[in-house]
Write an enzyme that holds these catalytic residues in place. Structure first.
Site, PDB file in Angstrom:
ATOM      1  N   GLU A   1       0.822  -0.951  -0.217  1.00 45.00           N
ATOM      2  CA  GLU A   1      -0.007  -0.413   0.046  1.00 45.00           C
ATOM      3  C   GLU A   1       0.813   1.681   0.169  1.00 45.00           C
ATOM      4  OE1 GLU A   1      -2.936  -3.369   1.010  1.00 45.00           O
ATOM      5  OE2 GLU A   1      -0.854  -2.668   1.892  1.00 45.00           O
TER       6      GLU A   1
ATOM      7  N   HIS B   1      -9.909  -5.270   9.818  1.00 47.25           N
ATOM      8  CA  HIS B   1     -10.003  -5.071   8.391  1.00 47.25           C
ATOM      9  C   HIS B   1     -11.455  -4.575   8.510  1.00 47.25           C
ATOM     10  CE1 HIS B   1      -7.043  -8.236   7.111  1.00 47.25           C
ATOM     11  NE2 HIS B   1      -7.775  -8.238   5.968  1.00 47.25           N
TER      12      HIS B   1
END
Length: 724
Positions: free
Chosen positions: A455, A525
């Site tokens: 990321e 998450h």
């Protein structure tokens, strides 16, 4: 015994040393530019240290004295449209690229005048380091944030390794535009152990980006020697693991550096991908300020003397004298003129107050400039058609939310060839893990990029694309929790760039992500990122609760020249709701909330999927309340007109969100409401949030961790019990 075979690296790793014949092959004019640039940078840095010693540089003064040869040698072979960025020690990168840019129209030579563009460049750079309005970033960037787009300087960077992913974005833009231009990112030995740097090396190699990683190995990260923290101190070895060819050179020898750079550039321009150059060089002074490292005990005076004996300024002058290109007295005169030029520029920025120099008061930025340019003025949205009465032209039809996500992105990519998407698996699985990019990879080859799981690298690369300005990146984080993995790029780089570099650069960057509470994916998450992004300067935030809004908000985000976070929710993806039957071209501009239900006794403010839970709870209770769907969440884009009108009517307010208390959006919004509208409140601002903990895997504990219809209904009961 097992059979053992030595494995060979996929790309070469070589050490390059320049010979006397190499020096003799350099054209005379190029050596003259090299020597002149070196002396101007040296004189500039000496003036910076002098001003810092007098207290006239607020903040650090990371001198590059000793390292000038690496910068000039590396940048001399570049073309005008090639781009560079650098580190916190970046004065020499900036000046080398800027002076050579100016030299396209003005002679840069030992006997040429240092007026015109040369003077303006040195003046603007020194003013910036002093924090003054004439600086390239209007005094906001200082020593560590120097940018001049026209000269090809993307911006130097205070975060170790922070600029490397951004440079990859510029390199991607060069490749996609087919210009043959190259990006060069300069960083030090410490950055070679930073995750985002290594991630970017992998990404650049996988995508064959025209990017040169230039490692300035000056042997010390502040006071820590490279051998103390790195098992392989030959830092160009990093390339072997990523299939990147690497050159190791003497950074005190500008011609050796230039030769290595020429080879790296030839590879990059030919479409063969990135290269690494490690230049061994030395900073003569400590990490910051005018004292040598020996004054702090981590270097010896003998070591410093040995490196000073290899000074690149002397090296170039000696080679030119050997070839009869310059005399010793002309070198001395060049040195004197460079020092005199910097003294004169310092005099333009300062005045005598008694027996001390002081900054000229008229050059300080006005305090009113403090918040100017955190975001743009939205003038780019001025010619776009806004949704009228929340009804699209051509009416609506029932459609799954996630299908509308893909449809509107396809529409915009069809109309705007600058839009490029990137993220993990978005080019596979029939549109990523949820189908949000369905069909786009086939329709737009080369513009839907499946990334490595990195990321920091691909988010920063998107940021670099945005800073470059030729394309409009859309980055997807599969889950919003992953923003912490890329936090430097998200908050320090992309969010701050416009303001930090002077307030007038565009950052057209869209970050898509989805809230996944209730899916069983657990603590890492499942977060709602709105509260974190709302406290981060520079970001705009949208949170659509239905397909009609999604189209208008995404269109606005894709047209906006600020970074925009687009929050989606898995609870909405598979719902069939009214969606535009034909019209995919309107926007919902900032400052326009939606009143979803009208009442008289309380105002309920919410967003995203919680709009549906609030409406359900209000219906269950028969609650006489206004329900406001914020749509735009960031500080600059809130619809205070709608909020204020409702609250002045109801005198009671409930803020509803789903996620954890600690990262909740409503905390700052409640504070802002009581500051603006305290006199209209009959009771304190009430809130609904999830628990303190992040959601757990257990279905029971997960449900207990976030808010839903039941929690909203109970909160409405409490609120209305005390309402007038």
């Amino acid at each position: 015994m097992p059979e053992l075979r030595n494995l060979s690296p996929a790309q070469p790793w070589v050490e390059l040393r320049a010979t006397e014949a190499d020096w003799d092959a350099v054209p005379a004019g190029e050596l003259g530019r090299l020597l002149t640039g070196l002396h101007l940078i040296r004189a500039f840095e000496e003036e910076v240290l002098q001003l810092a010693g007098e207290g006239l540089v607020h903040g650090p003064a990371h001198s590059s004295i000793g390292q000038e040869g690496g910068a000039m040698g590396a940048i001399l072979p570049l073309r005008g449209n090639d781009q560079v960025n650098g580190s916190h020690r970046g004065h020499h990168h900036f000046l080398a690229k800027a002076l050579l840019h100016v030299a396209e129209a003005q002679t840069l030579a030992p006997d040429a005048a240092f007026d015109g563009g040369i003077h303006r460049t040195l003046h603007g750079a020194l003013a910036e380091i002093m924090g003054l309005t004439p600086g390239f970033c209007r005094g906001r960037g200082g020593s560590m944030h120097l940018r001049w787009r026209e000269a090809g300087v993307l911006g130097t960077n205070a975060i170790v390794g922070g600029g490397v992913p951004l440079a990859a974005g510029a390199a991607w833009a060069h490749k996609h535009a087919g210009t043959g231009d190259v990006a060069v990112t300069f960083f030090g030995d410490g950055a070679t152990n930073i995750g985002s740097v290594l991630e970017t090396m992998n990404l650049a190699a996988a995508w064959k980006l025209p990017l040169v990683f230039f490692i300035e190995n000056n042997r010390y990260a502040v006071a820590t020697a490279v051998e103390e923290v790195t098992a392989e101190p030959r830092l160009s070895a990093r390339g072997l693991g990523f299939g990147i060819p690497a050159w190791r050179v003497d950074g005190m020898d500008p011609v050796a550096v230039s030769l290595a750079m020429q080879q790296a550039l030839a590879r990059a321009r030919a479409g063969e991908g990135p290269a690494i150059i490690e230049a061994e060089l030395y900073r003569y002074f400590h990490q910051n300020g005018p004292l040598p490292g020996s004054a702090f005990g981590y270097r010896s005076k003998q070591e410093e003397a040995e490196w000073r004996a290899r000074d690149p300024l002397d090296h170039v002058a000696a080679a030119m004298q050997r070839r009869g290109l310059i005399r010793a007295e002309e070198v001395a005169a060049l040195r004197q003129r460079a020092v005199g030029t910097m003294a004169a520029i310092a005099g333009e920025l300062t005045e005598m107050q008694g027996n001390r120099r002081a900054v000229r008061p008229s050059l300080w930025p006005s305090p009113d400039f403090r918040d100017v340019g955190i975001r743009g003025d939205l003038s780019e949205l001025g010619g776009l058609r806004a949704l009228e009465r929340d009804t699209p032209r051509g009416g609506v039809t029932e459609q799954k939310f996630v299908d509308v996500v893909a449809d509107v992105m396809g529409r915009r990519m069809e109309r705007d060839p600058r839009i490029v998407l990137m993220g993990e698996d978005i080019h596979r699985l029939k549109g990523g893990t949820n189908g949000a990019t369905r069909g786009l990879a086939d329709r737009f080859p080369g513009r839907v990029l499946g990334t490595p799981i990195s990321e920091a690298a691909f988010c920063g690369l998107g940021g670099g694309i945005a800073m470059d300005g030729r394309f409009r990146p859309v980055v997807e984080f599969m889950y919003p929790d992953f923003m912490w993995v890329a936090a430097d790029q998200v908050f320090n780089q992309i969010g701050k760039a416009r303001h930090m570099f002077g307030g007038d650069i565009d950052m057209p960057f869209v970050l898509r992500t989805k809230v996944a509470m209730g899916t069983g994916y657990g603590s890492q998450h499942s977060m709602d990122p709105a509260g974190i992004f709302a406290t981060a300067p520079g970001w705009r935030i949208v949170a659509p609760s239905n397909p009609v809004d999604y189209v208008g908000l995404m269109n606005a985000a894709l047209a906006c020249n600020d970074p925009v976070l687009v929050i989606e929710h898995v609870d909405l993806y598979q719902r069939s709701m009214p969606a535009p039957a034909e019209d995919l071209d309107y926007i919902i501009p900032p400052g326009r909330a939606a009143l979803r239900r009208e009442g008289r006794r309380a105002t309920v403010i919410t967003y995203l999927s919680m709009v549906h839970h609030v409406l359900e709870a209000a219906e269950q209770r028969g609650a006489d309340v206004d329900v406001i769907d914020l749509r735009w969440l960031d500080r600059a884009s809130l619809d205070w007109e709608t909020i204020s009108a409702s609250l002045r009517k109801t005198n009671n307010v409930l803020i509803v969100e789903q996620g954890a208390q600690g990262t909740a959006y409503g905390a700052w919004l409640a504070d802002e409401i009581q500051r603006r509208l305290f006199d209209w409140l009959d009771q304190p601002v009430q809130r609904v949030t999830g628990g303190e903990a992040s959601p757990s895997i257990s279905k029971v504990l997960e449900r207990a961790a976030f808010a839903g219809t039941e929690e909203v209904a109970e909160a409405l009961d409490r609120l209305l019990l005390h309402a007038a």
